[in-house]
Design a protein around this motif. Sequence first.
Motif, PDB file in Angstrom:
ATOM      1  N   LEU A  18      -6.900  25.718   2.479  1.00  0.00           N
ATOM      2  CA  LEU A  18      -6.369  26.325   1.622  1.00  0.00           C
ATOM      3  C   LEU A  18      -5.611  25.346   0.611  1.00  0.00           C
ATOM      4  O   LEU A  18      -6.022  25.373  -0.649  1.00  0.00           O
ATOM      5  N   ILE A  19      -4.618  24.842   0.837  1.00  0.00           N
ATOM      6  CA  ILE A  19      -4.013  23.900  -0.059  1.00  0.00           C
ATOM      7  C   ILE A  19      -4.747  22.254  -0.369  1.00  0.00           C
ATOM      8  O   ILE A  19      -4.552  22.224  -1.793  1.00  0.00           O
ATOM      9  N   ILE A  20      -5.637  22.265   0.898  1.00  0.00           N
ATOM     10  CA  ILE A  20      -6.783  20.983   0.658  1.00  0.00           C
ATOM     11  C   ILE A  20      -7.422  20.843  -1.091  1.00  0.00           C
ATOM     12  O   ILE A  20      -7.215  20.655  -1.540  1.00  0.00           O
ATOM     13  N   ALA A  21      -8.189  22.642  -0.474  1.00  0.00           N
ATOM     14  CA  ALA A  21      -9.541  23.307  -1.003  1.00  0.00           C
ATOM     15  C   ALA A  21      -9.125  23.045  -1.960  1.00  0.00           C
ATOM     16  O   ALA A  21      -9.342  22.957  -3.615  1.00  0.00           O
ATOM     17  N   PHE A  22      -7.346  23.391  -2.776  1.00  0.00           N
ATOM     18  CA  PHE A  22      -7.068  24.258  -4.376  1.00  0.00           C
ATOM     19  C   PHE A  22      -6.762  22.561  -5.049  1.00  0.00           C
ATOM     20  O   PHE A  22      -7.508  22.146  -6.170  1.00  0.00           O
ATOM     21  N   TYR A  23      -6.415  21.622  -4.341  1.00  0.00           N
ATOM     22  CA  TYR A  23      -6.508  20.113  -5.366  1.00  0.00           C
ATOM     23  C   TYR A  23      -7.286  19.664  -5.246  1.00  0.00           C
ATOM     24  O   TYR A  23      -7.628  18.512  -6.853  1.00  0.00           O
ATOM     25  N   LEU A  24      -8.339  19.532  -4.744  1.00  0.00           N
ATOM     26  CA  LEU A  24      -9.205  18.563  -4.545  1.00  0.00           C
ATOM     27  C   LEU A  24     -10.259  19.721  -5.965  1.00  0.00           C
ATOM     28  O   LEU A  24     -10.843  19.454  -6.881  1.00  0.00           O
TER      29      LEU A  24
END
Length: 387
Positions: A159-165
Amino acid sequence: MSTTWDVDRARLGWWVIAVVLAGVLAYVVHSFIGTFVFGVFIYYAVRPVYRRLRQRIRPPTLAAMVSLLVFALPALLLLAYATAIGLQEFNAYIAAHPDSFQQLERVLAPYVDVASIVRDPQSILASEDALATLRGVISAAQGYLGFFGSIALHAFVTLIIAFYLLRDDARLASWFHRRFDDAEGVVHLYAKRVDGDFSNIFFGNILNAVITAIIGAISYSLLDYVAPAGVGVPYPALLGVLTGVASLIPVVGIKLVYVPVALLLSVRAATTGPETFWFPALYVAVSFVIVDVVPDLVLRPYVSGRNLHLGMVMLAYIFGPLLFGWYGIFLGPMLLVLVVHFVRLVLPELLAGVPIESEAVGPSTATAGTVQTSLDEVVRGDASDDD
């Protein structure tokens, strides 16, 4: 001469550091490759929703959080639950046919053991002591705290990866083009086409399969609840998951699953009694309208305009999991897109031994100056939004 050697030696030292850092980064990505790939999938799956919300919700950070918490997280929880129930039902089917699935049973045993702590809500509600049943579920889950802790960590990183992307994709694109774009705009066109096909594959195909699996598992479980005796849906949650997988197959899709089941239910109704024929008809209606047509209508605008051959995509879906594991269903199509567009855009010019020009790869390629200007405008717009 000495000065030249000192400069070369300094550059060599920096290259060594670059190789070491690249190796460390590659090791980290390889260790969590499934998490990174799944994070990219979540990004592309949620991006259309995020872009709509961003027109009404400011700043972008809040829009990204709402997109993930309201849309992505519930879908992931529903998919995990449907998969766990499906594994239980598949294990029950294997137990009924032990001679045919001995090797497969050994492979799935660890996953079935974990999935066994999940209970069907219908079975809990039907239990005479629902509270005792719920306590049993909690007690069983305590034995897998380490496993669930690892799953929670990977889910958080995803979710962190998706959030910053979601929040910073324009800035990342701007930085990439500033550092690596060429005067002819070939890098820009290659990245644009790869991004477009990633969106088609992840949002159009795989997200369609995920939504179909969730809708199918819920719909068939509810149908089985109202089914007359002797004509129930066989393994409803497992059947829903299989419909999601079958939706990846072009043209026929989930009809490969629900048409044979409809025939089976018709045979059961014929042997049980004519008054039960309403249930196979209801099953076909629900399968066609709710499980088949509704996801197709919702996602069809985002699936149009595919640039990849359907047969190649199907092979990527098949060989990806076989080569890489569970995350291969995402990584396989990603590699296919990267290779196909490299072969289409760049390889012919490399083999010809001539400079790669924008006219060779597409008539709509922007010049480097135009690309850079537009990207800088995007970055300035993002900075103003964050303020």
